[in-house]
Design a protein around this motif. Structure first.
Motif, mmCIF file in Angstrom:
data_model
loop_
_atom_site.group_PDB
_atom_site.id
_atom_site.type_symbol
_atom_site.label_atom_id
_atom_site.label_comp_id
_atom_site.label_asym_id
_atom_site.label_seq_id
_atom_site.Cartn_x
_atom_site.Cartn_y
_atom_site.Cartn_z
ATOM 1 N N PRO A 102 18.646 60.211 19.208
ATOM 2 C CA PRO A 102 17.418 60.853 19.259
ATOM 3 C C PRO A 102 17.154 61.941 20.567
ATOM 4 O O PRO A 102 17.902 61.715 21.420
ATOM 5 C CB PRO A 102 16.372 59.726 19.518
ATOM 6 N N PHE A 103 16.346 62.820 20.191
ATOM 7 C CA PHE A 103 16.021 64.078 21.322
ATOM 8 C C PHE A 103 15.548 63.352 22.628
ATOM 9 O O PHE A 103 15.983 63.722 23.562
ATOM 10 C CB PHE A 103 15.101 64.906 20.551
ATOM 11 N N ASN A 104 14.794 62.351 22.522
ATOM 12 C CA ASN A 104 14.270 61.770 23.754
ATOM 13 C C ASN A 104 15.185 61.053 24.731
ATOM 14 O O ASN A 104 15.137 61.004 25.820
ATOM 15 C CB ASN A 104 13.117 60.776 23.353
ATOM 16 N N ALA A 118 8.425 53.920 22.000
ATOM 17 C CA ALA A 118 8.341 54.970 21.184
ATOM 18 C C ALA A 118 6.851 55.427 20.894
ATOM 19 O O ALA A 118 6.146 56.600 20.563
ATOM 20 C CB ALA A 118 9.100 55.057 20.043
ATOM 21 N N ASP A 122 6.906 58.079 24.383
ATOM 22 C CA ASP A 122 8.478 58.213 24.598
ATOM 23 C C ASP A 122 8.722 58.549 26.112
ATOM 24 O O ASP A 122 9.478 57.849 26.720
ATOM 25 C CB ASP A 122 8.961 59.361 23.836
ATOM 26 N N GLN A 150 11.053 61.344 16.277
ATOM 27 C CA GLN A 150 11.675 62.282 16.871
ATOM 28 C C GLN A 150 11.994 63.671 16.175
ATOM 29 O O GLN A 150 12.811 63.758 15.268
ATOM 30 C CB GLN A 150 13.019 61.772 17.178
ATOM 31 N N THR A 154 18.753 66.891 17.693
ATOM 32 C CA THR A 154 19.718 67.159 18.918
ATOM 33 C C THR A 154 20.863 67.832 18.273
ATOM 34 O O THR A 154 21.442 68.796 18.997
ATOM 35 C CB THR A 154 20.205 65.655 19.423
#
Length: 754
Positions: A102-104, A118, A122, A150, A154
């Motif tokens: 996930p991008f976070n 989340a 986040d 998200q 990515t």
């Protein structure tokens, strides 16, 4: 996830798409490029950036028109004097789950970024709740309704910069940090990949990406589907969550057309759609009214309800599109862009179970429509001065539809006096944001640069309006080739996010189980206001030996009308409020070391964020808490004193392909929770949950198939010690449920690259 609560609710060629070129394959793939006040540190085996790179004097070799235009675009909005951390696609590959992360999780590997549940938003950068703006290819991405989905994938990242500290004048409104993504483009050759990723928590995630070029057109597209049974953090310490499934769909497309050697047109678009089950906590007792004497179930035909069988759900849908035109002629560079976005969240309660446990069941459906324009330009007057300026405008429209099941009561906290009824509370809201800036990059002497300027911001919304002239100044000094110092000051103006400002009619719920505490609203309900802050930042970066680079950066912020967000009631939609005063301070230590195929990084940050006196949205709080905070400074709920991220990796080549191994770890001293004193007083956010850590390992192998094709196999083991750690315990300001980090997860990826 239930808690008993009765309140309201720079682009480079790649050998194949997604894989680095041979020099990058030989490099270690840790978190590398760190730029503090103008010096870029810790590149892998690729040639290092020039020491003055963020003072915008680096010249790329004019190999292609694409390369020249990318460099020209970078010169329009440089990061002069700010603190910058850069990750490339190759470096992301050496982190847990790689491009499937996930991008976070990728952002958590940057300094000063604290992890949160989340559902709470986040990430927290430098003691802020959100307040991060996202850009793609230097074009602003309008924010959406906060949630746990998200939206950004990515997979389409070619490189990414996190810009924080004392920001130059081109960055406004969201100022804790800027995430600027350079996308993959397919500009250099036709290539693609198809992958299947899966493992623990019933995870299955097929994906694809393809990019190429034809004549003056280059393009890239990717998409994926993700199913798993850990969509939101588990509210219990068990290995498996109850009712926590998710199905997510994402797609991104990029196309760029070269008009001539000096100009191009770019189109980008994205779509994401996600369904989430809200996880359950088994064994909850029936809810009671405010006096704690009578279960809400006394007014229902249902006399028993198993909390493990609750059925709350949330849906999120986000779509955006960007069109940009870029022109570069001699000393002048300009980029003009238009963008639009639709962002929606729909929380669906369990209409019976939520009334049984909470006395409130809210169905909340919000959609935010955004559209805007942005223009940025630079002009080199001479060898000493480069002038930059720009404008932006953003128009937002929020539609909110809420139907809340409640019980009539005999006054606040009184017994229910009848069966549940529905209260309909629909509303719309509108906000307009305008900004303009002008600044000068003054190279006083070759090793001393002053970037100074100002921006003017104005906004108007139903609940508030305001404007501010904000000076910015940054000084960058490079006394030697291996040392860079910077210091800066920025005045910030941060309007509240329209999507997080409550549009509910508070007094519609008087005399019901969803009523606000009269003691909290007795003095009136203040409108959510724009935050105004003074921000100071200073740092130094030092190359100690070949491949070894370290940095330290300190910051201090003092604010009026400090903005914060929280979850109140049962829904997972954030609501904004202000502290009359706020202050944030901290220090970050960073280091990278590269040698051959080996790379190591370490980030440690210390931060303290405080606020005093809630002066808006008082209906969200209890009268007791409101009275305490009026006279006392308290920690913000997202304050974490120590945050750390660490990683090491090694990559080497053998005759049949490239091999990667890595290790990665995260540490946090714990977010805030309430503290109960012996005299019966509760201090909001007065303590913290226990500290935690998570260690992960992984390995990947590329196999050459001939004809330029590759087969990649990868294994990721996340939280290899199966450590049980708590992010939230369910208490704290704006915290509505306990949240635990992911337990042991084993994931595998098989990719075919062609």
């Amino acid at each position: 996830m239930k808690k008993l609560i009765n309140r309201r609710a720079v682009q480079r060629p790649r050998a194949k798409m997604g894989f680095p070129t041979r020099p990058a394959r030989n490099a270690a793939l840790g978190l590398a490029s760190l730029a503090l006040g103008g010096v870029a540190l810790g590149q892998t085996n690729n040639p290092p950036l020039e020491a003055s790179s963020s003072t915008n004097v680096t010249k790329l070799e004019n190999v292609t028109v694409v390369g020249k235009l990318n460099e020209a675009r970078n010169r329009i909005v440089p990061d002069l004097g700010a603190t910058v951390y850069t990750q490339t696609a190759a470096q992301i590959a050496a982190q847990p789950q790689g491009e499937n992360a996930p991008f976070n999780q990728v952002l958590l590997r940057t300094p000063g970024m604290a992890q949160d549940s989340a559902a709470n938003g986040d990430l927290h950068l430098r003691g802020e709740h959100a307040n991060i703006q996202y850009r793609i290819n230097d074009v602003l991405l309008p924010e959406g309704i906060s949630g746990f989905g998200q939206e950004l994938d990515t997979r389409f990242v070619d490189s990414m910069r996190l810009i924080t500290g004392s920001l130059p004048a081109q960055y406004g409104f969201r100022t804790a940090g800027v995430v600027d993504i350079t996308t993959k483009s397919g500009a250099f050759e036709n290539a693609g990949a198809a992958s299947v990723y899966g493992g623990t928590y019933n995870t299955i995630k097929p994906s694809f990406e393809y990019g190429g070029s034809h004549s003056n057109l280059n393009y890239f597209v990717d998409g994926d589907y993700n199913h798993n049974t850990l969509g939101i953090e588990n509210p219990t310490p068990s290995a498996r969550a109850l009712h926590d499934g998710t199905d997510q769909y994402k797609m991104f497309a990029y196309a760029s057309y070269i008009i001539d050697d000096t100009s191009r047109v770019t189109l980008m678009g994205s779509a994401s759609y996600a369904d989430f089950q809200v996880p359950n906590t088994p064994g909850l007792p029936p809810g009671t009214n405010g006096s704690g004497t009578l279960p809400w179930s006394s007014q229902m035909s249902v006399t028993n309800f198993n909390s493990a069988h609750l059925d709350e759900n949330q849906n999120e849908a986000n779509y955006y599109g960007v069109a940009a035109y870029q022109k570069s002629t001699g000393p002048a560079n300009v980029q003009l862009a238009a963008y639009g976005r639709s962002s929606g969240v729909h929380f669906k309660p369990d209409p019976v179970g939520d009334l049984f446990f909470n006395g409130v069941a809210s169905d909340v459906d919000r959609t935010l429509y955004s559209g805007g324009v942005q223009g940025d330009a630079s002009y080199e007057l001479n060898d000493h001065h480069t002038i930059r300026g720009g404008v932006m405008g953003l128009d937002e429209y929020l539609s909110s539809h809420t139907t809340t099941g409640v019980f009539p009561t005999a006054g606040f906290g009184g017994d229910p006096t009848g069966p549940a009824t529905n209260v309909v509370d629909n509303a719309v809201a509108h906000a307009l944001f305008l900004g303009a800036y002008l600044q000068d990059e003054w190279k006083i002497v070759p090793r001393l640069t002053l970037n100074y300027g100002t921006r003017f911001d104005w906004y108007s919304a139903r609940f508030d309006h305001g404007s501010q002239l904000s000076p910015r100044i940054n000084l960058i000094w490079q006394p030697t080739d291996s040392t860079t110092l910077h210091a800066g000051y920025a005045r910030y103006f941060t309007p509240p996010p329209l999507e997080n400002v409550s549009v509910n009619t508070v007094h519609k719920f008087d005399g019901t189980s969803n009523a606000s505490d009269p003691a909290a609203v007795a003095g009136g309900i203040g409108s959510v206001k724009a935050e105004r802050a003074n921000y100071f930042d200073a740092g130094i970066s030092q190359k100690l030996a070949p491949g070894l680079q370290v940095g330290v950066d300190g910051y201090y912020k003092e604010a009026r009308d400090q903005l914060d967000d929280g979850l109140f009631g049962q829904t997972l939609i954030l609501q904004a409020f202000n502290y009359d005063k706020g202050k944030v301070e901290g220090i970050e230590f960073t280091g990278t070391y590269t040698l051959g195929g080996w790379s190591t990084y370490a980030n440690v940050a210390m931060s303290k964020a405080m606020g005093k006196d809630w002066n808006s949205a008082q209906f969200l709080f209890s009268g007791d808490d409101l009275g305490y905070v009026k006279d006392h400074w308290i920690h913000l709920d997202h304050d974490q004193f120590i945050t750390g991220s660490f990683g090491t990796s090694y990559r080497w080549n053998e005759g049949f392909g490239s091999t990667l191994v890595y290790a990665d770890a995260l540490f946090g001293s714990g977010l805030r929770r309430d503290m109960d004193l012996s005299n019966g007083t509760t201090v909001p956010n007065g303590a913290s949950v226990p500290n935690y850590y998570s260690v992960s390992f992984g390995a990947g192998q590329d196999y050459k198939l001939g004809g330029g094709r590759l087969l990649r196999a990868r294994l990721d083991v996340v939280n290899i010690t199966d450590n049980i750690y708590e992010l939230r315990d369910g208490s704290g300001v704006g915290v509505n449920a306990a949240q635990f980090g992911m337990r042991l997860g084993v994931f595998g990826t098989l990719s075919y690259v062609f």
